[in-house]
Scaffold this active site. Structure first.
Site, PDB file in Angstrom:
ATOM      1  N   GLU A  44       0.845  -1.186   0.000  1.00  0.00           N
ATOM      2  CA  GLU A  44       0.000   0.000   0.000  1.00  0.00           C
ATOM      3  C   GLU A  44       0.886   1.244   0.000  1.00  0.00           C
ATOM      4  OE1 GLU A  44      -3.876   1.709   2.439  1.00  0.00           O
ATOM      5  OE2 GLU A  44      -2.473   0.399   3.491  1.00  0.00           O
ATOM      6  N   LYS A 116      -9.962   1.494  -2.575  1.00  0.00           N
ATOM      7  CA  LYS A 116     -10.183   1.022  -1.207  1.00  0.00           C
ATOM      8  C   LYS A 116     -11.608   1.349  -0.767  1.00  0.00           C
ATOM      9  CE  LYS A 116      -7.734   1.223   3.250  1.00  0.00           C
ATOM     10  NZ  LYS A 116      -6.542   1.845   3.886  1.00  0.00           N
ATOM     11  N   CYS A 157      -5.796  -3.152   2.634  1.00  0.00           N
ATOM     12  CA  CYS A 157      -5.599  -2.913   4.057  1.00  0.00           C
ATOM     13  C   CYS A 157      -6.877  -3.123   4.873  1.00  0.00           C
ATOM     14  CB  CYS A 157      -5.011  -1.527   4.265  1.00  0.00           C
ATOM     15  SG  CYS A 157      -4.195  -1.323   5.877  1.00  0.00           S
TER      16      CYS A 157
END
Length: 274
Positions: A44, A116, A157
Site C-alpha cells: 500500500e 479502497k 488494508c
C-alpha cells in the site's frame, strides 16, 4: 490454466522522493521476476509516504501518472502480473482522492483498478488515531481479475477486516485474495496475521498481504510482516519489518483438496468453479 505459479510480495519502504521510489519499485519487480515470480505484489502506498497529509500532494491521474507508467513498463518487462499495491489517485472529473490499486497483465495492460472500499478511520485511545476519510473518498465496488492461473480478488488494508469481500470473491471462483496493506505497530501485532489466516480458512483459498517496510523516522510506522497463507490457514512465507521479497508456490489444486477434505457450508458448490 496452469495449476501452480510463484507469488512474490515486495516489502518496500517509500521515501518522500517519488522518482526514487518508482525506480526502486521497478528494480524489485524485475528481481522478483528473475527469481521466477509470475504474480508480483507491491505494498500500500508504495510510491509515497503514507499519511493524510501526503495524499493530495502525491495523487496522480491514472491515465497520465508516472506511477501507472512505471507499473505498466515493469509488468511487460517482467512478463508477470503486477498487483500495484496502492497509490493516491485523483479523479479528474470530481477532484476526489482515492486509495487505488492498479493491476497489470504480462503485456503491461491495465486489467483492474480497485479503490479502497473501507477507509482506515480508527481511534484507539492513548495509542493511535488515523482518519483516511479526512482526505480520501471510498471506492464502491469489489474487484477481481483474471490470470493464467485463475481469478484473484483484491482488497486494500482495512478491507481485510470485512469478511464479506473475501466470501464474495471465493464464490465468484477466485483462488486467492491479495491485500496490499499498512497496518501499524498497534493493529499489526493484534490482527495482521490473524485476519489473513481467518480469511484463508473462511474461504479455503490463498491469502497474501504486502506491507511497506517499517521506517521509524517516518510519520507512520508500518508493521511490515508481509505474509502468504494457504487455504488451510498455514503460513507459507513471511518476513519481519525490513525491506524484503517473500515468495511462495501457489498450488491451485490445494484448494480443491482442502474443500473436499473439510467442506464448509458452500464448499461443494464452489469447488466446481475452480
Amino acid at each position: 490454466m496452469s495449476n501452480s505459479f510463484k507469488l512474490a510480495c515486495i516489502q518496500l519502504s517509500a521515501t518522500a522522493d517519488k522518482t526514487v521510489n518508482l525506480l526502486k519499485t521497478k528494480s524489485k519487480i524485475l528481481e522478483a521476476s528473475r527469481n521466477g515470480a509470475k504474480v508480483i505484489v507491491l505494498p500500500e502506498c508504495f510510491n509515497s509516504p503514507y499519511g493524510t497529509q501526503y495524499f493530495a500532494e502525491y495523487a496522480e491521474n491514472i491515465s497520465q501518472g508516472e506511477s501507472a507508467k512505471t507499473l505498466s513498463e515493469a509488468a511487460k518487462e517482467a512478463k508477470a502480473f503486477v498487483v500495484g499495491g496502492s497509490i493516491p489517485e485523483r479523479e479528474d472529473s470530481s477532484g476526489k482522492l482515492f486509495n487505488t490499486c492498479l493491476v497489470y497483465d504480462t503485456e503491461g495492460n491495465l486489467i483492474a483498478k480497485h479503490r479502497k472500499v473501507h477507509l482506515f478511520d480508527i481511534n484507539i485511545p492513548g495509542k493511535i488515531k488515523f482518519q483516511e476519510s479526512e482526505t480520501l473518498s471510498p471506492g464502491n465496488s469489489l474487484t477481481q481479475f483474471e490470470t493464467d492461473y485463475g481469478k484473484i480478488g483484491i482488497g486494500i488494508c482495512y478491507d481485510m477486516r470485512f469478511p464479506e469481500m473475501a466470501m464474495i470473491a471465493a464464490r465468484k471462483g477466485c483462488i486467492a485474495m491479495i491485500y496490499p496493506g499498512a497496518f501499524n505497530l498497534t493493529t499489526g501485532p493484534l490482527h495482521w496475521e490473524l485476519l489473513q489466516r481467518a480469511r484463508a480458512v473462511d474461504n479455503q483459498f490463498f491469502v497474501a498481504t504486502c506491507s511497506p517496510a517499517r521506517d521509524m523516522s517516518a510519520a507512520y510506522h508500518a508493521w511490515g510482516h508481509s505474509t502468504i497463507v494457504d487455504p488451510s490457514g498455514q503460513i507459507l512465507a513471511t518476513t519481519e519489518h525490513e525491506e524484503a521479497i517473500i515468495y511462495a508456490n501457489i498450488d491451485v489444486e490445494q484448494i480443491k483438496v482442502i474443500r473436499q477434505s473439510i467442506p464448509n457450508i458452500e464448499g461443494k458448490n464452489i469447488i466446481k468453479k475452480i
